[in-house]
Design a protein around this motif. Sequence first.
Motif, mmCIF file in Angstrom:
data_model
loop_
_atom_site.group_PDB
_atom_site.id
_atom_site.type_symbol
_atom_site.label_atom_id
_atom_site.label_comp_id
_atom_site.label_asym_id
_atom_site.label_seq_id
_atom_site.Cartn_x
_atom_site.Cartn_y
_atom_site.Cartn_z
ATOM 1 N N ASP A 45 0.664 -1.290 -0.057
ATOM 2 C CA ASP A 45 -0.044 0.038 0.156
ATOM 3 C C ASP A 45 0.772 1.273 -0.037
ATOM 4 O O ASP A 45 0.587 2.047 -0.598
ATOM 5 N N CYS A 85 -4.241 -3.806 -5.438
ATOM 6 C CA CYS A 85 -4.822 -2.621 -4.627
ATOM 7 C C CYS A 85 -4.510 -1.416 -5.520
ATOM 8 O O CYS A 85 -3.998 -1.740 -6.495
ATOM 9 N N GLY A 101 -8.221 4.833 -1.294
ATOM 10 C CA GLY A 101 -7.880 3.568 -2.095
ATOM 11 C C GLY A 101 -9.176 3.011 -2.373
ATOM 12 O O GLY A 101 -10.445 3.424 -1.989
ATOM 13 N N ARG A 104 -10.172 -4.336 -3.491
ATOM 14 C CA ARG A 104 -9.092 -5.314 -3.565
ATOM 15 C C ARG A 104 -9.712 -6.595 -3.700
ATOM 16 O O ARG A 104 -10.709 -6.712 -3.470
#
Length: 171
Positions: A45, A85, A101, A104
């Motif tokens: 990440d 991701c 974000g 996923r």
Amino acid sequence: MKVVVGSTNPAKVEAVKIAFLDKWKDAVILSAETESGVNGQPFSDEETIEGAINRANGAVLHESADIGIGLEGGVIETKQGLCMCNWGAMSVNGSHPFIAGGARILLPEEIAVRLRGGEELGAVMDEYAQKKDVRKKEGAIGIFTAGLVTRDEMFAHVMKLLIGQYLYTIG
């Protein structure tokens, strides 16, 4: 409003258009290839966020932009296996970048092994799906969701999260 996307990837540019033109019909959306400053295949990440921020910061410097956008896809190791991701960043002159974000999903182990071995997801997906430029079209997310979620839709969701944060801060 002039918005510059820090990539010429059609899926990323389309995601920005979807999100911005829904809110600001007169926004001008341009694209410029900017450097992510991270590995070609981000593997966490943190690295993926860094790439998005670097692209956004680079984009805001182009063409007298009001807003710079960076969108970056990566992978992250979990106890269940390797997951995709994706992160986005929005740079507005004079402020700290906004980040967000998105989706996923777990990658098949046969893909994960190749990524752990140093290959990039885009190239692996072209071979796996027997298609050309998957990263510029439906993306791995489109392949592994049977087209129910495509790369531009996935990044459009991230863009809406970024735009929402921006709107909140400007009142």
